[in-house]
Design an enzyme around this catalytic site. Structure first.
Site, PDB file in Angstrom:
ATOM      1  N   LYS A  11      -0.727  -9.488   2.979  1.00  0.00           N
ATOM      2  CA  LYS A  11      -0.090  -9.060   4.308  1.00  0.00           C
ATOM      3  C   LYS A  11      -1.018  -8.065   5.000  1.00  0.00           C
ATOM      4  O   LYS A  11      -1.860  -7.186   4.220  1.00  0.00           O
ATOM      5  CB  LYS A  11       1.276  -8.280   3.926  1.00  0.00           C
TER       6      LYS A  11
ATOM      7  N   ASP B  63       0.601  -1.132  -0.070  1.00  0.00           N
ATOM      8  CA  ASP B  63       0.061   0.002   0.006  1.00  0.00           C
ATOM      9  C   ASP B  63       0.865   1.333  -0.043  1.00  0.00           C
ATOM     10  O   ASP B  63       0.333   2.666  -0.145  1.00  0.00           O
ATOM     11  CB  ASP B  63      -1.034  -0.063   1.045  1.00  0.00           C
ATOM     12  N   SER B  64       2.200   1.047   0.094  1.00  0.00           N
ATOM     13  CA  SER B  64       3.162   2.327  -0.097  1.00  0.00           C
ATOM     14  C   SER B  64       3.006   2.712  -1.505  1.00  0.00           C
ATOM     15  O   SER B  64       3.354   3.843  -1.911  1.00  0.00           O
ATOM     16  CB  SER B  64       4.617   1.625   0.211  1.00  0.00           C
TER      17      SER B  64
ATOM     18  N   GLU C  69       9.246  -3.568  11.130  1.00  0.00           N
ATOM     19  CA  GLU C  69       9.383  -2.031  10.538  1.00  0.00           C
ATOM     20  C   GLU C  69       9.850  -1.216  11.819  1.00  0.00           C
ATOM     21  O   GLU C  69       9.019  -0.979  12.607  1.00  0.00           O
ATOM     22  CB  GLU C  69       8.230  -1.657   9.757  1.00  0.00           C
TER      23      GLU C  69
ATOM     24  N   GLU D  41      -1.485  -5.384   8.663  1.00  0.00           N
ATOM     25  CA  GLU D  41      -0.698  -4.789   9.635  1.00  0.00           C
ATOM     26  C   GLU D  41      -1.479  -5.215  10.846  1.00  0.00           C
ATOM     27  O   GLU D  41      -2.595  -5.285  11.295  1.00  0.00           O
ATOM     28  CB  GLU D  41      -0.837  -3.365   9.706  1.00  0.00           C
TER      29      GLU D  41
ATOM     30  N   ASP E  58      -0.681  -6.096  -0.148  1.00  0.00           N
ATOM     31  CA  ASP E  58      -1.455  -5.502   0.997  1.00  0.00           C
ATOM     32  C   ASP E  58      -2.875  -5.521   1.110  1.00  0.00           C
ATOM     33  O   ASP E  58      -3.355  -5.117   0.074  1.00  0.00           O
ATOM     34  CB  ASP E  58      -0.677  -4.118   1.112  1.00  0.00           C
TER      35      ASP E  58
END
Length: 352
Positions: free
Chosen positions: A152, A83-84, A222, A154, A122
């Site tokens: 993925k 999602d970056s 991270e 969070e 993501d």
């Protein structure tokens, strides 16, 4: 027998004529990447073997077909459609604005280009927090519509760990993510490293353990101090992938644009993290190429004969000019004749 001979002839005809179908590019115009050996496709089994043998795992983000092809060619283990993309592709200041539909576009493009790496997508902010049903539905779309192998998400909050467990139980492989979780910057107070005090460091390890217990096959760490990442890596039975977490993780991940030094725009410089090492200055090369292109177009040196490959015979040129004149397009006829004469004076090497 006659039926089989007819079928064989039909198959031969299709094989010979397939290159002329409109949806198959011709090599003379477009030369795409060579087909990959699907037997070499990275799987969870391969990653577990590497982890067991102590071999570092490589992960890089990709957001489109060209970047995916580059990762494929380099032999990167895991290709993360992160999602970056919200920041490095769409120009936002955070990862929060990107939508699931936008992520799926990136996922599909990457899936077409990367045939070897494990493909991970993501789950964007707002697509899995409400309930386990929402989380599973989103994960299913990422695999079915995006062409990914895994997702993925969070971790941190209990609800997200519950979501990870539900997704795994639905038959979908999951990577967890702890430490600095960019989707949680609202409560973290910005892009701040985690694990810098005792309570925060313990929480990083405990959250990673909870994600492992939920069934995640790997965890991204991270922006945490190296000793904290080392502790988490030692405590876990699954591989850790570090990003700004020091050298003691089971593998590393970087953002494609960051590691290539792709963009020198002030906005990108503002959001490029301190931990990123630039392995190239691709942005400088791009800028120089664009300036050179602009200069050659401006001064008329591009395209020259070498880059004007498509020819029309002299007899056809004369006929074309005559037809234009009949239609009353005298100026166009003169332009065509003059262009043909100029092209003939300087022929490109190897022109057909």
């Amino acid at each position: 027998m006659s039926h089989f001979r007819t079928l064989a002839k039909r198959c031969t005809f299709l094989a010979r004529s397939s290159r002329y179908m409109s949806n198959i590019p011709e090599d003379s115009v477009y030369g795409g990447p060579k087909p990959q050996n699907h037997n070499q496709r990275v799987t969870l089994t391969h990653l577990r073997q590497k982890h067991r043998m102590g071999e570092p795992i490589t992960m890089v983000t990709a957001y489109d077909y060209p970047s995916a092809v580059h990762l494929d060619s380099a032999g990167i283990d895991i290709c993360l459609v992160g999602d970056s993309a919200s920041m490095v592709v769409h120009g936002h200041d955070t990862t929060l604005p990107i939508t699931l539909d936008e992520m799926l576009v990136h996922c599909r493009a990457v899936a077409r280009g990367a045939k070897r790496p494990l493909l991970v997508g993501d789950l964007p902010f707002g697509t899995y927090e409400s309930s386990t049903h929402q989380a599973v539905d989103t994960a299913v779309r990422v695999l079915k519509e995006g062409g990914m192998d895994a997702i993925k998400l969070e971790g941190g909050a209990p609800s997200r760990i519950t979501a990870a467990k539900a997704i795994v139980e639905a038959g979908i492989a999951v990577i967890g993510h702890v430490g600095l979780t960019p989707q949680a910057i609202s409560v973290l107070g910005g892009f701040r490293p985690q694990g810098k005090n005792i309570a925060s460091a313990v929480k990083v390890v405990e959250t990673a353990m909870a994600l492992q217990e939920a069934g995640c096959f790997s965890v991204v760490l991270e922006c945490v101090p190296a000793p904290v990442a080392a502790a988490a890596t030692s405590a876990l039975k699954i591989p850790t992938i570090g990003i700004g977490a020091g050298p003691f993780c089971s593998g590393q991940v970087l953002v494609y644009h960051d590691l290539l030094g792709m963009m020198q725009h002030p906005h990108h410089a503002k959001v490029t993290p301190k931990f990123c090492k630039q392995y190239g200055q691709v942005g400088d090369i791009i800028n120089k190429a664009l300036l050179a292109y602009k200069e050659e177009v401006t001064n008329g040196s591009f395209p020259g004969p070498a880059h004007s490959p498509y020819k029309i015979g002299s007899a056809d040129t004369d006929g074309f000019v005559n037809e234009l004149q009949k239609l009353g397009f005298d100026k166009a006829a003169s332009a065509a004749a003059e262009a043909a004469e100029k092209i003939e004076t300087v022929k490109s090497p190897g022109a057909l």
